[in-house]
Design a protein around this motif. Structure first.
Motif, PDB file in Angstrom:
ATOM      1  N   VAL A 177      -4.117   1.858 -13.513  1.00  0.00           N
ATOM      2  CA  VAL A 177      -3.481   1.102 -12.437  1.00  0.00           C
ATOM      3  C   VAL A 177      -4.480   0.975 -11.287  1.00  0.00           C
ATOM      4  CG1 VAL A 177      -1.129   1.838 -13.014  1.00  0.00           C
ATOM      5  CG2 VAL A 177      -2.466   3.146 -11.350  1.00  0.00           C
ATOM      6  N   SER A 178      -4.267  -0.043 -10.467  1.00  0.00           N
ATOM      7  CA  SER A 178      -5.016  -0.184  -9.223  1.00  0.00           C
ATOM      8  C   SER A 178      -4.115   0.243  -8.087  1.00  0.00           C
ATOM      9  CB  SER A 178      -5.406  -1.647  -8.976  1.00  0.00           C
ATOM     10  OG  SER A 178      -6.218  -2.131  -9.991  1.00  0.00           O
ATOM     11  N   LEU A 179      -4.665   1.003  -7.155  1.00  0.00           N
ATOM     12  CA  LEU A 179      -3.921   1.345  -5.953  1.00  0.00           C
ATOM     13  C   LEU A 179      -4.047   0.148  -5.020  1.00  0.00           C
ATOM     14  CD1 LEU A 179      -2.320   3.065  -4.056  1.00  0.00           C
ATOM     15  CD2 LEU A 179      -4.380   4.400  -3.585  1.00  0.00           C
ATOM     16  N   ASP A 180      -3.042  -0.709  -5.044  1.00  0.00           N
ATOM     17  CA  ASP A 180      -3.065  -1.962  -4.292  1.00  0.00           C
ATOM     18  C   ASP A 180      -2.997  -1.723  -2.796  1.00  0.00           C
ATOM     19  OD1 ASP A 180      -2.976  -4.878  -4.109  1.00  0.00           O
ATOM     20  OD2 ASP A 180      -0.878  -4.594  -3.511  1.00  0.00           O
ATOM     21  N   ARG A 181      -2.008  -0.913  -2.382  1.00  0.00           N
ATOM     22  CA  ARG A 181      -1.857  -0.664  -0.955  1.00  0.00           C
ATOM     23  C   ARG A 181      -0.979   0.562  -0.742  1.00  0.00           C
ATOM     24  NH1 ARG A 181       1.192  -4.823  -2.479  1.00  0.00           N
ATOM     25  NH2 ARG A 181       3.394  -4.884  -1.918  1.00  0.00           N
ATOM     26  N   ILE A 182      -1.040   1.048   0.476  1.00  0.00           N
ATOM     27  CA  ILE A 182      -0.218   2.183   0.889  1.00  0.00           C
ATOM     28  C   ILE A 182       0.725   1.675   1.964  1.00  0.00           C
ATOM     29  CG2 ILE A 182      -0.246   4.437   2.016  1.00  0.00           C
ATOM     30  CD1 ILE A 182      -3.051   4.825   0.694  1.00  0.00           C
ATOM     31  N   GLU A 183       2.011   1.896   1.743  1.00  0.00           N
ATOM     32  CA  GLU A 183       3.047   1.486   2.693  1.00  0.00           C
ATOM     33  C   GLU A 183       3.802   2.733   3.131  1.00  0.00           C
ATOM     34  OE1 GLU A 183       5.426  -1.435   0.651  1.00  0.00           O
ATOM     35  OE2 GLU A 183       3.881  -2.984   0.857  1.00  0.00           O
ATOM     36  N   GLY A 184       3.406   3.275   4.258  1.00  0.00           N
ATOM     37  CA  GLY A 184       4.025   4.508   4.732  1.00  0.00           C
ATOM     38  C   GLY A 184       3.728   5.642   3.785  1.00  0.00           C
ATOM     39  N   ASP A 185       4.779   6.223   3.203  1.00  0.00           N
ATOM     40  CA  ASP A 185       4.625   7.338   2.266  1.00  0.00           C
ATOM     41  C   ASP A 185       4.628   6.875   0.814  1.00  0.00           C
ATOM     42  OD1 ASP A 185       4.560   9.124   4.359  1.00  0.00           O
ATOM     43  OD2 ASP A 185       6.715   9.505   4.318  1.00  0.00           O
ATOM     44  N   LEU A 186       4.514   5.556   0.571  1.00  0.00           N
ATOM     45  CA  LEU A 186       4.544   5.012  -0.780  1.00  0.00           C
ATOM     46  C   LEU A 186       3.217   4.375  -1.163  1.00  0.00           C
ATOM     47  CD1 LEU A 186       8.047   3.289  -0.791  1.00  0.00           C
ATOM     48  CD2 LEU A 186       7.430   5.486  -1.802  1.00  0.00           C
ATOM     49  N   ALA A 187       2.859   4.521  -2.427  1.00  0.00           N
ATOM     50  CA  ALA A 187       1.672   3.859  -2.973  1.00  0.00           C
ATOM     51  C   ALA A 187       2.163   2.727  -3.872  1.00  0.00           C
ATOM     52  CB  ALA A 187       0.853   4.845  -3.799  1.00  0.00           C
ATOM     53  N   VAL A 188       1.658   1.528  -3.657  1.00  0.00           N
ATOM     54  CA  VAL A 188       1.997   0.379  -4.495  1.00  0.00           C
ATOM     55  C   VAL A 188       0.880   0.252  -5.534  1.00  0.00           C
ATOM     56  CG1 VAL A 188       2.430  -2.103  -4.581  1.00  0.00           C
ATOM     57  CG2 VAL A 188       3.199  -0.757  -2.602  1.00  0.00           C
ATOM     58  N   LEU A 189       1.262   0.354  -6.798  1.00  0.00           N
ATOM     59  CA  LEU A 189       0.313   0.348  -7.904  1.00  0.00           C
ATOM     60  C   LEU A 189       0.501  -0.900  -8.748  1.00  0.00           C
ATOM     61  CD1 LEU A 189       0.928   4.053  -8.939  1.00  0.00           C
ATOM     62  CD2 LEU A 189      -0.909   3.190  -7.485  1.00  0.00           C
ATOM     63  N   LEU A 190      -0.611  -1.456  -9.234  1.00  0.00           N
ATOM     64  CA  LEU A 190      -0.588  -2.621 -10.117  1.00  0.00           C
ATOM     65  C   LEU A 190      -1.148  -2.211 -11.470  1.00  0.00           C
ATOM     66  CD1 LEU A 190      -2.083  -5.323  -7.713  1.00  0.00           C
ATOM     67  CD2 LEU A 190       0.322  -4.789  -8.105  1.00  0.00           C
ATOM     68  N   LEU A 191      -0.426  -2.545 -12.526  1.00  0.00           N
ATOM     69  CA  LEU A 191      -0.909  -2.270 -13.874  1.00  0.00           C
ATOM     70  C   LEU A 191      -2.157  -3.099 -14.124  1.00  0.00           C
ATOM     71  CD1 LEU A 191      -0.214  -0.715 -16.474  1.00  0.00           C
ATOM     72  CD2 LEU A 191       1.043  -2.738 -17.215  1.00  0.00           C
ATOM     73  N   ARG A 192      -3.244  -2.490 -14.556  1.00  0.00           N
ATOM     74  CA  ARG A 192      -4.516  -3.188 -14.705  1.00  0.00           C
ATOM     75  C   ARG A 192      -4.461  -4.299 -15.754  1.00  0.00           C
ATOM     76  NH1 ARG A 192      -8.416  -3.603 -11.449  1.00  0.00           N
ATOM     77  NH2 ARG A 192      -9.957  -3.515 -13.077  1.00  0.00           N
ATOM     78  N   GLU A 193      -3.758  -4.068 -16.849  1.00  0.00           N
ATOM     79  CA  GLU A 193      -3.748  -5.082 -17.910  1.00  0.00           C
ATOM     80  C   GLU A 193      -2.806  -6.241 -17.632  1.00  0.00           C
ATOM     81  OE1 GLU A 193      -0.988  -3.287 -21.393  1.00  0.00           O
ATOM     82  OE2 GLU A 193      -2.868  -2.229 -21.040  1.00  0.00           O
TER      83      GLU A 193
END
Length: 79
Positions: free
Chosen positions: A9-25
């Motif tokens: 996954v790519s760590l797309d962004r951090i929103e407060g206490d959450l990490a938004v992840l994108l599946l690489r494939e």
């Protein structure tokens, strides 16, 4: 059949206490995790490997506890 799945996954962004992840494939698939579950040095743009494994022993124990609880509840209805 293997009891685990590993993916990137790519760590797309951090929103407060959450990490938004994108599946690489398939980056249209995204999900969030508490930031506390990521390595402390993880930063936006990092590629992370995530592994999901079945815990067969814990699953068996949980099913046993549920079955026992159901039996106790059924026993209360008799009389």
């Amino acid at each position: 059949m293997e009891d685990k799945a590993t993916f990137l996954v790519s760590l797309d962004r951090i929103e407060g206490d959450l990490a938004v992840l994108l599946l690489r494939e398939n980056e249209s698939i995204r999900f969030t995790l508490p930031l506390s579950l990521l390595p402390g040095d993880a930063r936006e743009g990092d590629i992370l490997e995530i592994a999901i494994r079945r815990d067969v022993a814990a699953t068996t124990e949980a099913r046993k506890r549920v079955a026992e609880r159901i039996e106790r509840l059924r026993g209360r209805g008799k009389a």
